[in-house]
Write an enzyme that holds these catalytic residues in place. Structure first.
Site, PDB file in Angstrom:
ATOM      1  N   SER A 181      -9.263  -6.174   0.142  1.00  0.00           N
ATOM      2  CA  SER A 181      -9.466  -4.725   0.109  1.00  0.00           C
ATOM      3  C   SER A 181     -10.960  -4.434   0.028  1.00  0.00           C
ATOM      4  CB  SER A 181      -8.762  -4.111  -1.101  1.00  0.00           C
ATOM      5  OG  SER A 181      -9.175  -2.765  -1.275  1.00  0.00           O
ATOM      6  N   ASN A 204      -6.156  -6.927   6.605  1.00  0.00           N
ATOM      7  CA  ASN A 204      -6.330  -5.714   5.819  1.00  0.00           C
ATOM      8  C   ASN A 204      -7.060  -4.667   6.653  1.00  0.00           C
ATOM      9  OD1 ASN A 204      -6.492  -4.002   3.459  1.00  0.00           O
ATOM     10  ND2 ASN A 204      -6.489  -5.851   2.201  1.00  0.00           N
ATOM     11  N   ASN A 237      -4.108 -10.483  -2.582  1.00  0.00           N
ATOM     12  CA  ASN A 237      -4.937  -9.541  -1.824  1.00  0.00           C
ATOM     13  C   ASN A 237      -6.382  -9.661  -2.293  1.00  0.00           C
ATOM     14  OD1 ASN A 237      -6.101  -7.446  -0.448  1.00  0.00           O
ATOM     15  ND2 ASN A 237      -4.809  -5.842  -1.310  1.00  0.00           N
ATOM     16  N   GLY A 277      -2.161  -1.622  13.100  1.00  0.00           N
ATOM     17  CA  GLY A 277      -1.937  -0.858  14.316  1.00  0.00           C
ATOM     18  C   GLY A 277      -0.598  -1.048  14.980  1.00  0.00           C
ATOM     19  N   SER A 309       0.464   2.528   8.185  1.00  0.00           N
ATOM     20  CA  SER A 309      -0.221   3.763   8.587  1.00  0.00           C
ATOM     21  C   SER A 309       0.421   4.428   9.795  1.00  0.00           C
ATOM     22  CB  SER A 309      -1.695   3.474   8.871  1.00  0.00           C
ATOM     23  OG  SER A 309      -2.352   3.051   7.699  1.00  0.00           O
ATOM     24  N   GLY A 322       0.804  -1.218   0.000  1.00  0.00           N
ATOM     25  CA  GLY A 322       0.000   0.000   0.000  1.00  0.00           C
ATOM     26  C   GLY A 322       0.831   1.258   0.000  1.00  0.00           C
ATOM     27  N   ASN A 350     -12.173  -1.721  -1.100  1.00  0.00           N
ATOM     28  CA  ASN A 350     -12.342  -0.600  -2.023  1.00  0.00           C
ATOM     29  C   ASN A 350     -12.500  -0.996  -3.486  1.00  0.00           C
ATOM     30  OD1 ASN A 350     -12.040   1.311   0.125  1.00  0.00           O
ATOM     31  ND2 ASN A 350      -9.852   0.851   0.107  1.00  0.00           N
ATOM     32  N   PHE A 387      -6.935   0.320  -5.510  1.00  0.00           N
ATOM     33  CA  PHE A 387      -5.853  -0.310  -6.285  1.00  0.00           C
ATOM     34  C   PHE A 387      -5.334   0.614  -7.395  1.00  0.00           C
ATOM     35  CE2 PHE A 387      -7.151  -5.072  -5.524  1.00  0.00           C
ATOM     36  CZ  PHE A 387      -6.774  -4.952  -4.203  1.00  0.00           C
TER      37      PHE A 387
END
Length: 362
Positions: free
Chosen positions: A173, A244, A170, A295, A317, A63, A175, A115
């Site tokens: 996702s 994910n 993957n 996390g 992230s 990502g 999205n 993607f």
């Protein structure tokens, strides 16, 4: 804790919208502006997983480096391995902007990127220029408008086989409309059968067997986890990546951004993803490799993933908020944990809190 220079850099990057800031960070890595923060090698952190020798258990999740622009630069700042992608056979622009959002109070991100990537050809050309010793995984996906999504995954295996150290399929996702449907038992069986057949065919041609992992969602039902575990074991997959992003929005402080559509990642994902990790470890037994994601923001959260059943961990992230020294700090912290607990290997703590996390109500 984030240092003074990183704090200033973060403040500067946060003046830009998230996608522009991401592009600037890629440019900084390309041009050598990010100093190496790698920790000294520690044999107690070295792991042999799925036939691969990992110098430390901390990896960059897919990502970030979607188009394989900076994999070796990421390894230089302290990651033991990195995963490029998700890449699809044909280039695609992804979803409409804005599609990436910071939840600063929560140290979280919501994305609905879809993607967006330059396609197989661009990533392959860059990976061919990388050292064969670099531990780089390739995360493969399907084009949004594909008439045969399973064929897209097979194409990914065949295209990158000579340059990938491992693959991740993957299918989780949120999205890409309908993508998570591939986690259903019948669809998953068809997908894994096709992907693993392609892997065996390519292995026969080049004499090297590249491991294949499956990346799953944290929003699965108990029945869904049962089905995935059963199919993964039946087909002889090499490992799982858990997990994910999530569609859940529980206990977020930033209520305005929380209403954005997309997958949530960062600190709020830690408990949910770790509980699913432990539940999958319970289902698949002690031998199947699992990479824990979601996390990871410190040595302690990385260690807790391992205690919950992970062999390796990944992050992305949390580095948005903690800065590029984060992987090195985590590796140093894991070495310190080995000192405190007198561990010969970090693996000694694996599974020690599977029961706790399996029982966590998330």
């Amino acid at each position: 804790m984030i240092g003074g220079l990183e704090h200033l850099a973060r403040r500067g990057l946060f003046l830009f919208d998230p996608e522009a800031a991401h592009g600037l960070s890629i440019t900084a890595l390309k041009t050598g502006l990010v100093p190496s923060c790698a920790a000294p090698a520690d044999p107690r952190l070295q792991q042999s997983v799925a036939g691969l020798a990992f110098p430390n258990p901390v990896g960059m999740a897919a990502g970030y480096d979607k188009n394989a622009e900076v994999p070796e630069a990421l390894l230089k700042i302290g990651f033991g391995f990195t995963e490029i992608g998700t890449v699809t056979p044909r280039p695609q622009p992804g979803n409409d902007k804005p599609r990436l959002f910071r939840l600063i109070e929560d140290e979280a991100v919501i994305n609905r990127l879809g993607f967006n990537n330059e396609g197989h050809g661009a990533a392959l050309a860059r990976l061919k220029a990388c050292s064969r010793e670099a531990l780089i995984g390739v995360n493969i996906g399907a084009n949004k408008d594909s008439a045969d999504r399973i064929a897209d995954y097979v194409t990914g295996i065949r295209t990158f086989y000579a340059v990938a150290r491992y693959f991740t399929a993957n299918i989780s996702s949120p999205n890409t409309p309908g993508l998570r449907d591939l986690q259903a038992r019948e669809s998953l069986a068809t997908l894994l059968s096709a992907v693993l057949a392609a892997r065996e065919d390519e292995a026969g041609k080049c004499g090297r067997r590249v491991p294949v992992f499956l990346k799953i969602a944290p929003d699965l039902t108990e029945e869904g986890m049962d089905d995935i575990a059963a199919e993964v074991l039946a087909q002889g997959l090499d490992g799982l990546i858990v997990s994910n992003t999530t569609l859940a929005r529980a206990r977020l402080r930033d209520r305005k951004q929380a209403s954005e559509v997309g997958g949530l990642s960062g600190k709020p994902l830690f408990e949910k993803s770790t509980a699913v990790l432990a539940r999958m470890r319970r289902r698949v037994g002690p031998d199947l490799p699992i990479i824990g994601v979601g996390g990871v923001s410190s040595a302690e959260t990385a260690a807790e993933k391992i205690r919950a059943g992970a062999d390796l961990v990944q992050l992305y992230s949390c580095m948005v908020y903690e800065g590029p020294s984060l992987p090195g700090r985590i590796v140093r912290g894991l070495s310190a944990l080995c000192d405190r607990e007198k561990l010969a290997s970090i693996r000694e703590i694996r599974d020690s809190r599977v029961d706790y996390w399996t029982g966590m109500n998330v």
